[in-house]
Write a protein that holds these residues in place. Structure first.
Motif, PDB file in Angstrom:
ATOM      1  N   UNK A 207      40.233  39.275  51.693  1.00 49.48           N
ATOM      2  CA  UNK A 207      39.862  39.210  50.276  1.00 49.48           C
ATOM      3  C   UNK A 207      39.464  40.583  49.735  1.00 49.48           C
ATOM      4  N   UNK A 208      39.691  40.780  48.454  1.00 54.28           N
ATOM      5  CA  UNK A 208      39.189  41.986  47.787  1.00 54.28           C
ATOM      6  C   UNK A 208      38.799  41.624  46.365  1.00 54.28           C
ATOM      7  N   UNK A 209      37.985  42.489  45.765  1.00 53.88           N
ATOM      8  CA  UNK A 209      37.507  42.232  44.411  1.00 53.88           C
ATOM      9  C   UNK A 209      37.866  43.381  43.496  1.00 53.88           C
ATOM     10  N   UNK A 210      38.115  43.044  42.246  1.00 50.83           N
ATOM     11  CA  UNK A 210      38.336  44.043  41.218  1.00 50.83           C
ATOM     12  C   UNK A 210      37.440  43.705  40.030  1.00 50.83           C
ATOM     13  N   UNK A 211      37.547  44.491  38.986  1.00 45.48           N
ATOM     14  CA  UNK A 211      36.570  44.476  37.900  1.00 45.48           C
ATOM     15  C   UNK A 211      36.307  43.086  37.308  1.00 45.48           C
ATOM     16  N   UNK A 212      37.308  42.235  37.246  1.00 49.98           N
ATOM     17  CA  UNK A 212      37.134  40.930  36.609  1.00 49.98           C
ATOM     18  C   UNK A 212      36.487  39.879  37.487  1.00 49.98           C
ATOM     19  N   UNK A 213      36.247  40.193  38.753  1.00 51.62           N
ATOM     20  CA  UNK A 213      35.693  39.198  39.675  1.00 51.62           C
ATOM     21  C   UNK A 213      34.171  39.121  39.575  1.00 51.62           C
ATOM     22  N   UNK A 214      33.655  37.904  39.754  1.00 54.09           N
ATOM     23  CA  UNK A 214      32.228  37.661  39.527  1.00 54.09           C
ATOM     24  C   UNK A 214      31.330  38.484  40.446  1.00 54.09           C
ATOM     25  N   UNK A 215      31.691  38.623  41.693  1.00 49.59           N
ATOM     26  CA  UNK A 215      30.815  39.332  42.635  1.00 49.59           C
ATOM     27  C   UNK A 215      31.105  40.812  42.780  1.00 49.59           C
ATOM     28  N   UNK A 216      31.934  41.350  41.862  1.00 42.56           N
ATOM     29  CA  UNK A 216      32.399  42.731  41.989  1.00 42.56           C
ATOM     30  C   UNK A 216      31.243  43.730  42.045  1.00 42.56           C
ATOM     31  N   UNK A 217      30.342  43.687  41.063  1.00 45.05           N
ATOM     32  CA  UNK A 217      29.278  44.688  40.992  1.00 45.05           C
ATOM     33  C   UNK A 217      28.261  44.533  42.119  1.00 45.05           C
TER      34      UNK A 217
END
Length: 531
Positions: free
Chosen positions: A27-37
């Protein structure tokens, strides 16, 4: 050898990781994902991002004009690099700009800086526009240095906000004035939070001595590798740690994608994950399958800082968008063995063992002590394979900007010629009957390994050049036509290799002729030498 062992270790880790993944993706996260920050804060806190509107407009203007100028003058080149014993052409075109006399080596290729304007150095640029481009990049370098020191202080201080607020500067004022003012305030305030030794350490780990500029137009590429672990899409640069840097030093990157000219961002999320039209920097914890990766979008004029040990504990990649992109990657290169000052010093030390008879003008060696001979011959190899061949293999690329390197390289060639004479003199001394067997054994044992290495490397370079000249490979076919010529061209000033094979074969004949006299068969085996 150390590098090859490191490459094998990385390949084994990569193979193991891919085996564990099988057909699945991490899995990876980008700006629009809830847990990104939250992920960024907890796992990637040493990555600092600066949006373009936080950077002075005047700086944006001169740097972006500089990129376009260098591109217009054909100053970006694809590099021929070696990975796991095979040659590859980089999809990204590059140019190195920095302190005069500095070099940067990656993937067995040494790049030589186009020097930026530096007090005390006379640098003749091919055009005023190239001078202005280099001047803009040293301004960016100064700015990013101050930003990096400030960011590191913020990481180390509980009073980050107070420090940051006290350093606010009207971003619209004259840029040169703001650099001086901000640097002065930062220096004064540093004493409130860190000791002099700590401040010196921060400064040394952020004093960028060069920048590696990159350019790529994805639509001109026939093929781009797919990101293998997370399914992030097309990669311009694969996962890696930046090489040959001062330990725990910051890497600062300024990004300029040519937005608005051909393709806009995708408004529809066709994929779960990043927008494929937009350039991103990808990050992951090195060789870790538990922590999600991070993909951060890069827009025109954004910059980011990789602080402290982030470059060692994490890996990063560059994910291609649809539009052409420039970047300026500022580094504190480890120049302990990569400056003209260093290599000139090594040569001068080696040549102290060469003397000229005042009457006959005949050359001779002062000492045949094994340690002295070994040091001279190792320097001989270093000059030839780490400097001269590396420089001339890249052809006339540097002359696109300046002829600054021609004089120092001519001086290195002269040093090299004298060391060739010194090798011949050592071999002549070995053949003399007035030497004891013990003296001969000691000289041969320290010399032979260096000569074998030299012969091997000369054959590799000769084969590489001949292969490109006689049977251009698929690798070199992908180079632009001008670079095909430059990558194999040898100028008159590089004629030094034309007679090295003959001379070196003669050296080995001399050693071989004397070998049966110098070493009885059993003794040859004990020191690991084979006839």
């Amino acid at each position: 050898m150390k590098r090859r062992a490191g490459e094998r270790e990385k390949e084994m880790k990569k193979k193991k990781l891919l085996e564990e993944l099988g057909e699945s993706r991490l899995p990876y996260m980008t700006l629009g994902d809830a847990g990104f920050h939250q992920l960024w804060k907890t796992k990637y806190s040493k990555l600092i991002f600066r949006k373009s509107d936080a950077i002075p407009e005047e700086l944006h203007r001169v740097v972006q004009e500089g990129f376009l100028t260098l591109r217009k003058h054909d100053c970006f080149f694809q590099d021929l690099v070696r990975i796991k014993g095979k040659d590859f052409v980089t999809p990204v075109s590059r140019i190195l700009i920095g302190n005069p006399g500095c070099t940067y080596k990656y993937l067995n290729t040494r790049l030589f800086t186009v020097p930026w304007p530096t007090e005390g150095y006379e640098i003749k640029y091919c055009s005023p526009q190239i001078h202005d481009a280099c001047k803009a990049l040293i301004k960016l370098n100064d700015y990013l240095h101050i930003e990096a020191v400030q960011a590191l202080q913020g990481q180390n201080s509980s009073e980050t906000k107070e420090t940051k607020d006290s350093l606010v500067i009207d971003r619209e004022q004259n840029f040169d004035a703001s650099i001086k003012e901000k640097g002065s305030v930062l220096k004064d305030q540093s004493s409130c939070y860190v000791s002099d030794d700590d401040y010196t350490s921060l400064k040394n780990r952020t004093s960028f001595n060069l920048t590696l500029l990159n350019y790529m137009d994805p639509l001109q590429m026939l093929y781009l590798k797919q990101e293998p672990y997370f399914g992030m899409g097309n990669m311009a640069v694969s996962w890696h740690h930046d090489e040959n840097l001062v330990a725990r030093s910051t890497v600062a990157v300024y990004s300029y994608s040519c937005e608005g000219s051909a393709v806009e961002e995708s408004n529809e999320q066709i994929l779960n994950g990043r927008d494929p039209a937009v350039w991103h920097v990808g990050l992951k914890v090195a060789w870790d399958i538990e922590t999600p990766g991070l993909a951060i979008p890069l827009h025109q004029g954004d910059c980011y800082l990789m602080l402290d040990d982030l470059n060692m504990t994490h890996q990063h990649c560059v994910l291609a968008g649809f539009l052409p992109r420039f970047s300026s990657t500022h580094r504190v290169a480890d120049c302990s063995r990569g400056t003209l000052e260093y290599i000139f010093g090594q040569c001068e030390l080696a040549l102290q063992n060469l003397q000229t008879d005042s009457d006959s003008m005949a050359l001779s060696l002062k000492s045949l002590e094994a340690a002295v001979v070994k040091q001279v011959e190792e320097t001989h190899n270093e000059v030839e394979f780490e400097w001269l061949r590396q420089f001339w293999f890249q052809g006339k690329r540097y002359l696109k900007c300046t002829d600054w390197w021609l004089k120092p390289m001519a001086r290195l060639e002269e040093f090299w010629r004298k060391m060739e004479v010194m090798t011949s003199l050592v071999l002549c001394e070995v053949g003399k009957e007035d030497q004891t067997v013990e003296q001969r054994n000691e000289t041969i044992s320290c010399l032979l390994l260096v000569l074998i290495e030299r012969q091997k490397l000369r054959k590799e370079w000769t084969a590489s050049s001949s292969h490109q000249l006689d049977e251009p490979s698929q690798v070199t076919h992908s180079l632009p036509s001008k670079q095909k010529c430059n990558s194999i061209q040898r100028t008159d000033s590089c004629r030094l290799w034309m007679y090295t094979q003959e001379l070196h074969i003669g050296c080995f004949m001399l050693v071989d002729i004397n070998f049966s006299i110098l070493y009885p068969p059993t003794q040859a085996c004990t020191i690991g030498l084979k006839r």
